[in-house]
Motif scaffolding. Structure first.
Motif, short mmCIF file in Angstrom:
data_model
loop_
_atom_site.label_atom_id
_atom_site.label_comp_id
_atom_site.label_asym_id
_atom_site.label_seq_id
_atom_site.Cartn_x
_atom_site.Cartn_y
_atom_site.Cartn_z
N ALA A 1 -4.17 9.24 -4.13
CA ALA A 1 -3.12 9.99 -4.82
C ALA A 1 -3.71 10.83 -5.95
O ALA A 1 -3.30 11.97 -6.18
N ALA A 2 -4.68 10.26 -6.68
CA ALA A 2 -5.29 10.99 -7.79
C ALA A 2 -6.13 12.17 -7.31
O ALA A 2 -6.26 13.18 -8.00
N VAL B 1 0.84 -1.20 0.00
CA VAL B 1 0.00 0.00 0.00
C VAL B 1 0.88 1.25 0.00
O VAL B 1 0.66 2.20 -0.77
N LEU B 2 1.89 1.28 0.86
CA LEU B 2 2.79 2.43 0.93
C LEU B 2 3.56 2.60 -0.38
O LEU B 2 3.78 3.73 -0.84
N ALA B 3 3.98 1.49 -0.97
CA ALA B 3 4.75 1.56 -2.21
C ALA B 3 3.90 2.11 -3.35
O ALA B 3 4.36 2.98 -4.12
N PHE B 4 2.69 1.63 -3.51
CA PHE B 4 1.83 2.13 -4.57
C PHE B 4 1.50 3.61 -4.36
O PHE B 4 1.48 4.39 -5.31
N TYR B 5 1.25 4.00 -3.12
CA TYR B 5 0.95 5.40 -2.85
C TYR B 5 2.17 6.27 -3.14
O TYR B 5 2.06 7.32 -3.79
N GLY B 6 3.34 5.86 -2.70
CA GLY B 6 4.55 6.61 -2.98
C GLY B 6 4.86 6.68 -4.47
O GLY B 6 5.36 7.70 -4.96
N TYR B 7 4.56 5.62 -5.18
CA TYR B 7 4.77 5.57 -6.62
C TYR B 7 3.86 6.56 -7.35
O TYR B 7 4.27 7.20 -8.33
N ALA B 8 2.63 6.73 -6.85
CA ALA B 8 1.63 7.50 -7.58
C ALA B 8 1.49 8.94 -7.14
O ALA B 8 1.06 9.79 -7.92
N VAL B 9 1.85 9.26 -5.89
CA VAL B 9 1.42 10.54 -5.34
C VAL B 9 2.00 11.74 -6.06
O VAL B 9 1.33 12.77 -6.20
N SER B 10 3.22 11.67 -6.57
CA SER B 10 3.81 12.82 -7.24
C SER B 10 3.55 12.84 -8.74
O SER B 10 3.81 13.85 -9.40
N ASP B 11 3.01 11.77 -9.29
CA ASP B 11 2.75 11.69 -10.73
C ASP B 11 1.62 10.69 -10.98
O ASP B 11 1.82 9.64 -11.59
N PRO B 12 0.42 10.99 -10.51
CA PRO B 12 -0.63 9.96 -10.48
C PRO B 12 -1.13 9.51 -11.84
O PRO B 12 -1.46 8.33 -12.01
N GLU B 13 -1.18 10.40 -12.83
CA GLU B 13 -1.83 10.03 -14.08
C GLU B 13 -1.12 8.91 -14.84
O GLU B 13 -1.74 7.90 -15.18
N PRO B 14 0.18 9.03 -15.12
CA PRO B 14 0.85 7.92 -15.82
C PRO B 14 0.94 6.66 -14.97
O PRO B 14 0.91 5.54 -15.50
N ARG C 1 -8.71 15.10 -9.90
CA ARG C 1 -8.78 14.29 -11.13
C ARG C 1 -9.98 13.35 -11.00
O ARG C 1 -9.82 12.16 -10.70
N PRO C 2 -11.18 13.86 -11.21
CA PRO C 2 -12.40 13.06 -10.93
C PRO C 2 -12.46 11.73 -11.64
O PRO C 2 -12.89 10.73 -11.07
N GLN C 3 -12.03 11.71 -12.92
CA GLN C 3 -12.17 10.48 -13.67
C GLN C 3 -11.20 9.40 -13.19
O GLN C 3 -11.59 8.24 -13.00
N LEU C 4 -9.95 9.78 -12.99
CA LEU C 4 -8.97 8.83 -12.47
C LEU C 4 -9.39 8.34 -11.09
O LEU C 4 -9.32 7.14 -10.79
N THR C 5 -9.79 9.28 -10.24
CA THR C 5 -10.21 8.91 -8.89
C THR C 5 -11.40 7.96 -8.94
O THR C 5 -11.44 6.96 -8.22
N GLY C 6 -12.37 8.27 -9.78
CA GLY C 6 -13.57 7.43 -9.86
C GLY C 6 -13.26 6.01 -10.32
O GLY C 6 -13.82 5.04 -9.79
N PRO D 1 -0.05 18.15 -13.73
CA PRO D 1 -0.90 17.37 -14.63
C PRO D 1 -0.14 16.87 -15.84
O PRO D 1 0.64 17.60 -16.45
N SER D 2 -0.35 15.62 -16.16
CA SER D 2 0.38 14.99 -17.26
C SER D 2 -0.13 15.47 -18.60
O SER D 2 -1.31 15.76 -18.78
N ARG D 3 0.78 15.56 -19.59
CA ARG D 3 0.37 15.90 -20.94
C ARG D 3 -0.30 14.71 -21.62
O ARG D 3 -0.83 14.84 -22.71
N GLU D 4 -0.22 13.56 -20.98
CA GLU D 4 -0.81 12.36 -21.56
C GLU D 4 -2.23 12.14 -21.04
O GLU D 4 -2.75 11.05 -21.06
#
Length: 408
Positions: free
Chosen positions: A383-384, A107-120, A344-349, A392-395
């Protein structure tokens, strides 16, 4: 130029997550039964993640970051581990402690992986889940075949885990459609649905139907008649073709598992008696519970039942009101964070849908470690939702790009 998240940490983390418990004795190396590949995989993932985080820009601390839910969740895991101090002698302390440690680290690893760059990161996770669902479905249908009860599963896992992978594949297909605007991922969903039905997991299918129904209800005003009619016709054609051309095992499993046992006999796999035993154990130890794996240590060891098959009842029986209070607090804080989708409503949802689906399934089957996908997608949703979690990512997917403000 903003440095994007590495793909490698996500790949290894997802492999560890979906791989389940895998020791080398399952591969035929009986003398190496003590080697748990989850530990090795997680160490590799953490090294890759450390390299990835070191090369990314430092995360700007902002007052809007709310991680109280995660802190309470970690306290909850630690309390569960600490409850081994008053667990019954027959409890399986070692394996259960390892499961909880690995769960918390994931859980901590996934959160740390996503929190600064959630979209990609979230996009990568859904791509990998989509691919995993395809591999699992093909392995079950073409190689493993039906088990002793006629139910399908893959890679030595149980049917209840298999159905979660398949229905998460459906959510991932929807996510990929939103990411790319292409229909191809949605065309694979009949394979996932077929495999899910062949798993024979009634609870998993019910949980998937509940989440899917709620999602459709929420977006009903944005749905167009044409695509809906096309989707209905497509599903009817697929269902009809499966019913006509499917092997006898499919129709017999459907008839026996879903019609005879569920509707006519109202058979619930002895869940009600197991749940009653867990409830009585909670009433006997209401404050701090019977201790880690206390259900097995006091009840299951004699009745050949591994766990209560209900996450909340397991927490109540083994951790009492103290454990329930910590779990409830974490859920409430998390719900406040992801409510309305955050930045980021869509990613979060999408992540919330996946987390809720696995959480609902955990009310009918699985132990603590089997709930890991619910916790992981909850971490990704959190994270999202953070409004200042990186740039916000350009992707950003086409559907999302129209709804987010354009920077000036």
């Amino acid at each position: 130029m903003t440095k994007r998240a590495f793909f490698a940490p996500g790949l290894v983390l997802v492999l560890v997550t979906i791989g389940g418990r895998y020791t080398l004795d399952r591969a035929g190396f009986l003398e190496l039964a003590w080697v748990d590949l989850r530990v090795i995989g997680l160490i590799i993932a953490l090294v890759l993640l450390a390299v990835d985080l070191a090369r990314r820009p430092a995360l700007q601390q902002a007052p809007t970051r709310r991680e109280g839910w995660l802190l309470v969740a970690v306290l909850f895991f630690l309390f569960q581990i600490g409850s081994a101090l008053w667990a019954p002698p027959a409890s399986r302390i070692g394996p259960q402690t390892l499961d909880l440690v690995l769960l918390g680290v994931l859980v901590l690893a996934f959160y740390g992986y996503a929190v600064s760059d959630p979209e990609p990161v979230i996009r990568t996770t859904f791509v990998l889940m989509f691919g995993a669902a395809i591999v699992f479905a093909l392995q079950a249908l073409l190689i493993s075949g039906p088990g002793e009860q006629g139910r399908y599963s893959a890679f030595g896992g149980g049917p209840n885990v298999f159905v979660r992978i398949q229905l998460l594949g459906v959510i991932a297909a929807v996510a990929l459609y939103l990411f790319t605007g292409k229909l191809l991922p949605l065309l694979v969903t009949p394979l996932f649905l077929l495999a899910a039905v062949l798993s024979g997991s009634r609870a998993g299918l019910l949980a998937g139907a509940a989440v899917g129904g709620y999602a459709l209800l929420k977006v009903r005003r944005r749905l167009k008649a044409g695509p809906i009619a096309a989707a209905v016709v497509f599903l009817l054609v697929v269902v009809g073709a499966l019913w006509v051309f499917s092997p006898p095992e499919f129709t017999s499993l459907f008839q026996e598992r879903f019609v005879e046992q569920t509707v006519q006999e109202q058979y619930l796999s002895d869940r009600t008696s197991i749940w009653a035993a867990a409830w009585n154990l909670f009433l006997t130890h209401p404050i701090v519970g019977a201790g880690l794996d206390g259900f097995f240590g006091e009840i299951g060891v004699n009745q050949m039942v591994e766990y209560p098959h209900n996450y909340l009842l397991a927490v109540a029986a083994e951790d009492g009101l103290a454990g329930l209070a910590l779990l409830t607090t974490s859920i409430v804080l998390w719900t406040r964070l992801v409510h309305r989708g955050g930045a980021r409503p869509q990613l979060t949802g999408l992540c919330v849908s996946a987390a809720v689906f696995v959480a609902l399934s955990s009310l009918f089957s699985g132990d603590y470690y089997d709930s890991r996908l619910a916790w992981i997608f909850a971490a990704l949703a959190a994270a999202a939702a953070l409004p200042h979690a990186g740039t916000p990512s350009r992707e950003v997917v086409p559907v999302m790009r129209d709804r987010e403000p354009v920077p000036r």
